[in-house]
Scaffold this active site. Structure first.
Site, short mmCIF file in Angstrom:
data_model
loop_
_atom_site.label_atom_id
_atom_site.label_comp_id
_atom_site.label_asym_id
_atom_site.label_seq_id
_atom_site.Cartn_x
_atom_site.Cartn_y
_atom_site.Cartn_z
N SER A 189 15.41 5.24 65.55
CA SER A 189 16.52 4.38 65.99
C SER A 189 17.73 5.18 66.43
CB SER A 189 16.99 3.49 64.84
OG SER A 189 16.03 2.56 64.50
N MET A 198 11.68 1.92 57.56
CA MET A 198 10.70 0.93 58.02
C MET A 198 9.68 1.50 59.00
SD MET A 198 13.43 -2.11 58.74
CE MET A 198 14.80 -2.41 57.61
N SER A 199 9.49 2.81 58.97
CA SER A 199 8.53 3.41 59.92
C SER A 199 7.85 4.61 59.26
CB SER A 199 9.24 3.80 61.22
OG SER A 199 10.28 4.72 60.96
N HIS A 253 7.02 -0.46 65.65
CA HIS A 253 7.16 -0.79 64.22
C HIS A 253 6.25 -1.96 63.87
CE1 HIS A 253 11.02 0.87 65.56
NE2 HIS A 253 11.12 1.39 64.35
N ALA A 298 15.76 6.93 61.12
CA ALA A 298 16.98 6.61 60.39
C ALA A 298 16.56 6.03 59.04
CB ALA A 298 17.80 5.58 61.17
N HIS A 332 21.93 -3.36 61.44
CA HIS A 332 21.31 -2.48 62.45
C HIS A 332 22.40 -1.81 63.29
CE1 HIS A 332 18.16 -0.85 64.93
NE2 HIS A 332 18.62 -1.42 66.03
N HIS A 336 15.69 1.47 70.85
CA HIS A 336 14.40 2.16 71.03
C HIS A 336 13.95 2.02 72.49
CE1 HIS A 336 12.95 3.20 66.95
NE2 HIS A 336 13.88 2.33 66.61
N ASN A 344 22.95 5.40 56.04
CA ASN A 344 23.67 4.58 55.04
C ASN A 344 23.12 4.87 53.65
OD1 ASN A 344 21.39 2.84 56.45
ND2 ASN A 344 21.51 2.18 54.32
N TYR A 370 7.14 -4.28 61.88
CA TYR A 370 7.95 -5.51 61.83
C TYR A 370 8.13 -6.17 63.19
CZ TYR A 370 11.93 -2.53 63.22
OH TYR A 370 12.75 -1.65 63.87
N GLU A 371 7.77 -5.44 64.27
CA GLU A 371 7.85 -6.06 65.59
C GLU A 371 6.71 -7.05 65.80
OE1 GLU A 371 8.88 -3.20 68.95
OE2 GLU A 371 8.49 -1.82 67.31
N1 HPA Z 1 16.63 0.59 54.63
C1 HPA Z 1 15.55 0.56 55.45
N2 HPA Z 1 15.55 1.11 56.65
C2 HPA Z 1 16.67 1.71 57.06
C3 HPA Z 1 17.81 1.78 56.27
C4 HPA Z 1 17.80 1.18 54.97
O1 HPA Z 1 18.77 1.20 54.22
N3 HPA Z 1 18.75 2.46 56.97
C5 HPA Z 1 18.17 2.79 58.16
N4 HPA Z 1 16.91 2.35 58.21
#
Ligand code: HPA
Length: 273
Positions: free
Chosen positions: A31, A212-213, A84, A114, A248, A62, A236, A86-87
């Protein structure tokens, strides 16, 4: 058509476009990290949408291109934008791009992403060099998707993330003045961020970062014998540790700050790996 036949078709198409360029190193940009790729010479860009059998990236941040080129004599391919779970892509379809890379000649895969951090030493802007992962997606791209051409069905994951590449990455991070440490990636499906209780549980399990990847790509790569380096950029702190709600937009904003550092790191890694 079987996945193997589909991939062979994609490989034939790509080889025609690149005149049989044989990349040694592949990079998947996570990302907001697409802008971190060092300038390549002899560049050939192929949109995912043009490649037969390839999936399409649907997430903002992306872009979807396969970029071939040379950096200081090293032959590189970049997957600019990833797919992903989730897509809504079927899990087994996530194997297509990685198996295509293998058939193109890739030996080393750099997976960037990320992530949220559960380690106060790895605050936003830090790099977590992955030493292992926990697959909490409760799914796997290799299920019902076996062909001996892709490697053994049962394979060992004692060292999923290449030890030597990890060493090189940590040294490179130091040289580039990036705060970095090794850690364990915990994969969730998303698309929602986690709850505070989930984050506390993941921390107890021994996870360092959450995302998530990564894991589907790494499983496919390891099965077919590609060495993997996992580069997780902290955007984060995990939910409940972070003082502000996650979004996001925050992920993309933070990766924009990271882009320059990642480029510095890649300029070292493309030469040293
Ligand atoms: N959780 C899941 N995926 C992420 C996060 C998170 O805090 N930050 C960036 N991608």
């Amino acid at each position: 058509m079987t996945q193997l036949a589909l991939i062979k078709k994609a490989v034939t198409f790509i080889n025609k476009k690149t005149k049989n360029f044989k990349p040694e190193i592949a990079l998947i940009t996570g990302s907001g990290l697409a802008g971190s790729v060092p300038a390549l010479t002899q560049k050939v860009t192929i949109p995912y949408a043009a490649i037969p059998g390839f999936l399409r990236s649907t997430v903002p941040g992306h872009t979807g291109n396969l970029i071939f080129g040379v950096y200081k004599g090293r032959k590189i391919v970049v997957m600019q934008g990833r797919f992903h779970y989730y897509e809504g892509h079927p899990m087994k379809d996530l194997a297509i791009s990685i198996r295509t890379l293998k058939m193109l000649g890739v030996e080393k895969l750099l997976v960037s992403a990320a992530v949220g951090s559960m380690d106060m030493k790895l605050k936003p802007g830090s790099l977590c060099v992955l030493k292992d992962h926990i697959n909490f997606m409760c799914n796997n791209p290799l299920i019902g998707n076996h062909d001996p051409a892709f490697g053994p069905m049962f394979f060992d994951l004692t060292v999923a993330y290449d030890k030597e590449m990890r060493k090189v990455a940590l040294a490179a991070a130091k040289k580039a003045h990036i705060n970095a440490g090794e850690g364990v990636y915990l994969a969730v499906t998303g698309p929602n961020f986690e709850t505070p209780s989930e984050i506390q549980m993941f921390k107890k399990w021994g996870a360092t970062v959450v995302g998530m990847s990564v894991v589907p790509e790494v499983l496919v790569a390891r099965q077919c014998g590609i060495a993997v380096l996992g580069l997780a950029w902290v955007t984060n702190l995990g939910c409940g540790i972070s003082k502000t709600p996650l979004s996001h937009e925050e992920t993309i904003r933070e990766t924009k700050k990271i882009e320059g550092k990642f480029k510095d790191l890649l300029e070292i890694l493309f030469v040293k790996l």
